[in-house]
Design an enzyme around this catalytic site. Structure first.
Site, PDB file in Angstrom:
ATOM      1  N   LYS A  91      25.628  56.236  -6.868  1.00  0.00           N
ATOM      2  CA  LYS A  91      25.839  54.677  -6.859  1.00  0.00           C
ATOM      3  C   LYS A  91      27.292  54.424  -6.534  1.00  0.00           C
ATOM      4  CE  LYS A  91      21.751  54.661 -10.011  1.00  0.00           C
ATOM      5  NZ  LYS A  91      21.089  53.945 -10.928  1.00  0.00           N
TER       6      LYS A  91
ATOM      7  N   ASN B 295      21.801  60.186  -6.658  1.00  0.00           N
ATOM      8  CA  ASN B 295      22.302  58.891  -6.241  1.00  0.00           C
ATOM      9  C   ASN B 295      23.607  58.329  -6.953  1.00  0.00           C
ATOM     10  OD1 ASN B 295      23.025  56.073  -5.418  1.00  0.00           O
ATOM     11  ND2 ASN B 295      20.853  55.255  -6.500  1.00  0.00           N
TER      12      ASN B 295
ATOM     13  N   GLY C 295      18.590  54.388 -15.703  1.00  0.00           N
ATOM     14  CA  GLY C 295      19.781  54.324 -16.288  1.00  0.00           C
ATOM     15  C   GLY C 295      19.672  53.620 -18.140  1.00  0.00           C
TER      16      GLY C 295
ATOM     17  N   SER D  17      16.277  58.241 -15.275  1.00  0.00           N
ATOM     18  CA  SER D  17      16.694  58.901 -16.232  1.00  0.00           C
ATOM     19  C   SER D  17      16.202  60.474 -16.393  1.00  0.00           C
ATOM     20  CB  SER D  17      16.194  58.145 -17.685  1.00  0.00           C
ATOM     21  OG  SER D  17      17.110  56.906 -17.735  1.00  0.00           O
TER      22      SER D  17
HETATM   23  P1  13P Z   1      19.380  57.078 -13.568  1.00  0.00           P
HETATM   24  O1  13P Z   1      19.285  58.613 -13.112  1.00  0.00           O
HETATM   25  O2  13P Z   1      20.985  56.977 -13.955  1.00  0.00           O
HETATM   26  O3  13P Z   1      18.542  56.773 -14.542  1.00  0.00           O
HETATM   27  O4  13P Z   1      19.463  56.095 -12.284  1.00  0.00           O
HETATM   28  C1  13P Z   1      18.219  56.538 -11.456  1.00  0.00           C
HETATM   29  C2  13P Z   1      18.283  56.065 -10.017  1.00  0.00           C
HETATM   30  O5  13P Z   1      18.449  54.731 -10.121  1.00  0.00           O
HETATM   31  C3  13P Z   1      18.462  56.867  -8.922  1.00  0.00           C
HETATM   32  O6  13P Z   1      18.318  56.030  -7.701  1.00  0.00           O
END
Ligand code: 13P
Length: 247
Positions: free
Chosen positions: A12, A10, A170, A210
């Protein structure tokens, strides 16, 4: 029936054409375990560009889509538009959609139902906040989140369920393999009781929060963890190690 391991990246709201070229290059170089389904979740404006350069062993997902086909909904895109551009997947119900943009269980369930009816596959995300976990409410929260969806859809065939505890997203605080396995197992029991044993057995439940190249292998050993949804670590070449975590 064995559940095919599924790893989603993802992105984002990250990436530009240069960075996307770099991601596609390390994915092409791999090598990637052929037994793993790999999907990248791409900002909508880069979906068609990314699709044009992705190798065909990797699929692509949008990160959101609205609950109707078209109309006066400024800023939204629809599952029909994704289909029209050859985008087969959408991520719905991500914690950032829920907690930053205020999406409710009901809206998310409506979006999931519409996307599936339109022919788009769904990565549906659920997860509890830290205060909910600390108050012993993890199951209550996630069961409400899945019940909202279960009440509105006829089939789970085209759904992958991502359990993403909000406190792990995150933050660098990954759930331990035991913590994740415990929740995934509870989810499977919920499906067995409230949907069907067949869905409980076949539905892929993936973990997000994470996940890194360092912790993916231990998480992948758990029997009810069928893959990952990876945020930050999907933007660099360690993502290849995560994809291959089951090897
Ligand atoms: P992180 O891997 O950056 O913690 O994000 C996880 C997430 O929200 C995947 O959709």
């Amino acid at each position: 029936m064995a559940r095919k391991f599924f790893v989603g990246g993802n992105w984002k709201m990250n990436g530009n054409k240069n960075e996307i070229n770099n991601i596609v290059n390390f994915l092409k170089a791999g090598p990637l375990d052929a037994n793993v389904e790999v999907v990248v979740g791409v900002p909508s404006i880069y979906l068609t560009y990314t699709k044009s350069i992705l190798p065909n062993n990797i699929s692509i997902s949008a990160q959101n889509a609205y609950k109707v086909e078209k109309g006066a909904f400024t800023g939204e895109i629809s599952p029909a538009m994704l289909l029209d551009n050859g985008i087969p997947w959408v991520i719905l119900g991500h914690s950032e959609r829920r907690n930053v943009f205020g999406e409710t269980d009901t809206l998310i369930a409506e979006k999931v139902a519409h996307a599936l009816a339109a022919g788009i596959k769904v990565i549906a995300c659920i997860g509890e906040k830290l205060e909910e976990r600390e108050a012993g409410k993890t199951e209550e929260v996630i069961f409400l989140q899945i019940k909202a969806i279960a009440d509105k859809i006829k089939s789970w065939d085209n759904v992958v369920l991502a359990y993403e505890p909000v406190w792990a997203i995150g933050t660098g605080k990954t759930a331990t393999p035991q913590q994740a396995q415990e929740v995934h197992n509870k989810l499977r029991q919920w499906f067995s009781k409230n949907v069907s044993p067949a869905v409980s057995e076949s539905l892929r439940i993936i973990y997000g929060g994470s996940v890194t190249a360092d912790n993916a292998k231990d998480l992948a050993k758990e029997s009810d963890i069928d893959g990952f949804l990876v945020g930050g670590a999907s933007l660099n070449s360690g993502f290849v190690t995560i994809i291959n975590a089951k090897q």
